[in-house]
Motif scaffolding. Structure first.
Motif, PDB file in Angstrom:
ATOM      1  N   GLN A   2       0.907  -1.209  -0.035  1.00 57.85           N
ATOM      2  CA  GLN A   2      -0.010   0.004  -0.054  1.00 57.85           C
ATOM      3  C   GLN A   2       0.823   1.264   0.149  1.00 57.85           C
ATOM      4  N   HIS A   3       1.981   1.296   0.812  1.00 57.01           N
ATOM      5  CA  HIS A   3       2.786   2.264   0.728  1.00 57.01           C
ATOM      6  C   HIS A   3       3.755   2.400  -0.440  1.00 57.01           C
ATOM      7  N   ASP A   4       4.018   3.767  -0.940  1.00 61.76           N
ATOM      8  CA  ASP A   4       4.746   3.948  -2.032  1.00 61.76           C
ATOM      9  C   ASP A   4       6.190   3.399  -1.591  1.00 61.76           C
ATOM     10  N   TYR A   5       6.763   3.698  -0.378  1.00 65.29           N
ATOM     11  CA  TYR A   5       8.129   3.266  -0.116  1.00 65.29           C
ATOM     12  C   TYR A   5       8.216   1.817  -0.084  1.00 65.29           C
ATOM     13  N   THR A   6       7.129   0.960   0.283  1.00 63.78           N
ATOM     14  CA  THR A   6       7.558  -0.448   0.218  1.00 63.78           C
ATOM     15  C   THR A   6       7.540  -0.758  -1.270  1.00 63.78           C
ATOM     16  N   ARG A   7       6.599  -0.312  -2.107  1.00 59.83           N
ATOM     17  CA  ARG A   7       6.717  -0.476  -3.530  1.00 59.83           C
ATOM     18  C   ARG A   7       7.915  -0.245  -4.238  1.00 59.83           C
ATOM     19  N   GLU A   8       8.463   0.832  -3.786  1.00 59.84           N
ATOM     20  CA  GLU A   8       9.899   1.280  -4.193  1.00 59.84           C
ATOM     21  C   GLU A   8      10.878   0.138  -3.920  1.00 59.84           C
ATOM     22  N   LEU A   9      10.723  -0.243  -2.544  1.00 62.05           N
ATOM     23  CA  LEU A   9      11.792  -1.401  -2.288  1.00 62.05           C
ATOM     24  C   LEU A   9      11.378  -2.505  -2.915  1.00 62.05           C
ATOM     25  N   LEU A  10      10.443  -3.165  -3.083  1.00 62.11           N
ATOM     26  CA  LEU A  10      10.156  -4.189  -3.852  1.00 62.11           C
ATOM     27  C   LEU A  10      10.480  -4.253  -5.266  1.00 62.11           C
ATOM     28  N   ALA A  11      10.425  -3.142  -5.829  1.00 65.72           N
ATOM     29  CA  ALA A  11      10.599  -2.961  -7.199  1.00 65.72           C
ATOM     30  C   ALA A  11      12.218  -3.002  -7.330  1.00 65.72           C
TER      31      ALA A  11
END
Lengths: 248, 320
Positions: free
Chosen positions: A226-235
């Motif tokens: 849900q969080h942008d930062y988590t998405r950035e990390l996962l990407a």
């Protein structure tokens, strides 16, 4: 009272000089959970781990283990929760033999030590050897045996496989999974490695700049952060582009 | 055009052989990954190529850089090639940086040393190089000391120095291992772009198979100082023939494993240098070993571009 969280933290704040390492962290870990704390360097994840075990005191906020305030009852905490670190060399006394390292927290007999070594996949032939006579993976096994000696309910592992080679990393992850089942342990696993966290935990808290930005079931967060930062990390996680098919 | 041709490279540390009979070749623009766990001999192979083996290390065999044999060259002449024709980036940027010199000056010194330009031009080129490695506000960064930069920024400065003279060969030894995952991602894209634009041959050393699969076209798998398997990354990773490669892939591939279940892996631990078994170096950890494994297997070709050193390779043809 098995529905009370085995570990809970409320409003944890910790400063190192002018740097705010933890900026208001709340956390609940259920009994038997494998709980991941993931973040990049400086996110505060290791500081949080130390506070959970009472190895450091928060500037404000509280930690309870099994309902007991951590800074009020250190002996209880040491019996209930134990820690394993990234570099076992720094936590194992180089002048002590394996038998004494593992027995130290319990002042117990050889049978118990042998039983613990057996649980981590080491034979009793290692009893009279010193830490430097082992490989990194074996030293981590010794550190885990020592941590299990007081029969803790909670094991906190801070980057326990980060210094290990890939094949040995897999061995230690397998061992930790086996032990959580065998001893009914609650595992708190701190790591910067999102792939390792995904494999070993069932719930995860993502940390950034001293805060938890997102928390939830691991599977759910990895599927739909849900969080942008988590998405950035996962990407940013490198993925194996080619792999053998499993059925071969 | 062949940039690097290594044949029969053997490295001893004192009397212990740590790299044995290594052969490989990099053409212009090739991106080759050198993978394996610690103690495989990856870094010593790289240091032998650069002529930077530590103390008691000595190399034999043939190393040709753009057609020139360099293994026998005296240090004075090798030093002229380092930083010009070949360059190396290490895991820890501070091994390459002077802590008490501004980073702009460090980059401009590398430029001045090999390009014969004046100080002012070297300084201007240095700032341009810092811009090329995507450092924000390169004029300001140039005036900083290494400790005033983050780990990722320092590694960019080192890469700027390595690429300053457009080398034909770039060797990277775990350049992103110490970096956070988001920083690593940007650094890998940068390396990829720079070598592609310049046609630089890249030898990329890593223990991280996912990183190698993203960056490299070919892969060399090392164990016990020997290359045990080589070929195109897509083929070797999709259908590994050496049991060690297969084990390494299984142990690495957390994304393909069911969470919370046991991982397949290679049993046991890597022996110390000099303690690998005779014959096949992997046979004491191998679940496919046969009596003939007491004899050293040759690195033989399997398929057009692949080789494997194994008496009992994992079945499965070359997948196209």
């Amino acid at each position: 009272m098995s529905d009370t969280p085995i570990v809970s933290a409320q409003g944890l704040v910790k400063n190192f000089r002018s740097v705010r390492a933890l900026d208001g962290v709340d956390l609940e870990v259920a009994r038997g959970q494998r709980f991941g704390i993931v973040g990049e360097s400086g996110s505060g994840k290791s500081t949080l781990a130390r506070l959970l075990l009472g190895l450091d005191r928060p500037d404000s906020g509280t930690v309870r283990i099994d309902g007991t305030l951590v800074d009020k009852n250190q002996r209880f905490v040491h019996k209930t929760a134990q820690m394993v670190f990234q570099d076992p060399m720094s936590s194992l006394d180089p002048r002590m033999r394996v038998r004494d390292i593992v027995a130290e927290p319990i002042r117990d007999d050889t049978n118990r030590v042998t039983e613990l070594l057996d649980a981590v996949g080491l034979s009793k032939s290692v009893l009279d050897r010193y830490p430097h006579q082992f490989s990194g993976g074996q030293r981590q096994r010794i550190a885990i045996a020592r941590a299990l000696a007081p029969r803790p309910a909670v094991l906190v592992a801070d980057e326990p496989v980060s210094a290990l080679d890939v094949s040995v990393r897999a061995q230690i992850l397998n061992l930790l999974l086996d032990l959580t089942v065998q001893f009914g342990l609650t595992l708190i696993f701190v790591s910067h490695d999102l792939s390792v966290i995904r494999h070993i935990t069932d719930r995860v808290a993502v940390m950034r700049q001293g805060r938890i930005v997102e928390t939830g079931p691991t599977e759910q967060i990895y599927a739909a952060a849900q969080h942008d930062y988590t998405r950035e990390l996962l990407a940013a996680v490198p993925r194996l582009r080619y792999r053998p098919s499993r059925d071969r | 055009m062949t940039t690097l041709d290594v044949a029969g490279l053997t490295v001893h540390m004192g009397s212990v052989p740590v790299v044995s009979e290594v052969d490989f070749r990099l053409e212009r623009g090739d991106r080759v990954g050198l993978i394996g766990e610690s103690g495989a001999g990856k870094s010593l192979t790289a240091l032998a190529i650069m002529g930077l083996l530590p103390g008691s290390g000595r190399a034999t065999g043939r190393i040709e850089l753009s057609g020139q044999e360099i293994q026998e060259l005296p240090e004075r002449r090798l030093a002229r090639l380092r930083g010009a024709t070949m360059a190396m980036v290490f895991q820890e940027p501070m091994t390459a940086l002077d802590p008490v010199m501004r980073v702009g000056r460090q980059v401009s010194e590398v430029v001045g040393r090999h390009q014969g330009v004046g100080r002012r031009d070297a300084r201007r080129i240095a700032v341009e190089l810092l811009r090329t490695v995507e450092l924000p506000e390169p004029e300001r960064i140039a005036r900083r000391y290494p400790h005033q930069l983050s780990g990722g920024q320092r590694q960019r400065v080192v890469l700027a120095m390595a690429m300053a003279n457009e080398p034909e060969l770039l060797i990277c030894d775990e350049p992103t291992t110490a970096l956070d995952v988001t920083v690593q991602d940007r650094m890998l894209r940068l390396i990829s772009r720079l070598v592609e634009e310049r046609g630089t041959a890249l030898l990329f050393i890593s223990h991280d198979l996912a990183v190698v699969s993203a960056l490299c076209d070919r892969v060399l798998v090392m164990y016990g100082g020997r290359i045990v398997e080589s070929g195109p990354v897509a083929e070797v990773f999709a259908a590994p023939r050496h049991p060690y490669t297969a084990g390494l892939l299984a142990a690495s591939d957390l994304a393909d494993a069911v969470p919370g279940t046991r991982l397949l892996t290679v049993p046991g631990a890597i022996p110390e240098f000099g303690a690998f078994p005779s014959g096949c170096v992997f046979r004491d950890r191998c679940d496919r070993s046969l009596p003939e494994c007491a004899q050293l297997p040759a690195l033989g070709t399997v398929g057009a571009e692949r080789s494997v050193a194994c008496h009992n390779p994992v079945p499965g043809g070359v997948i196209r």
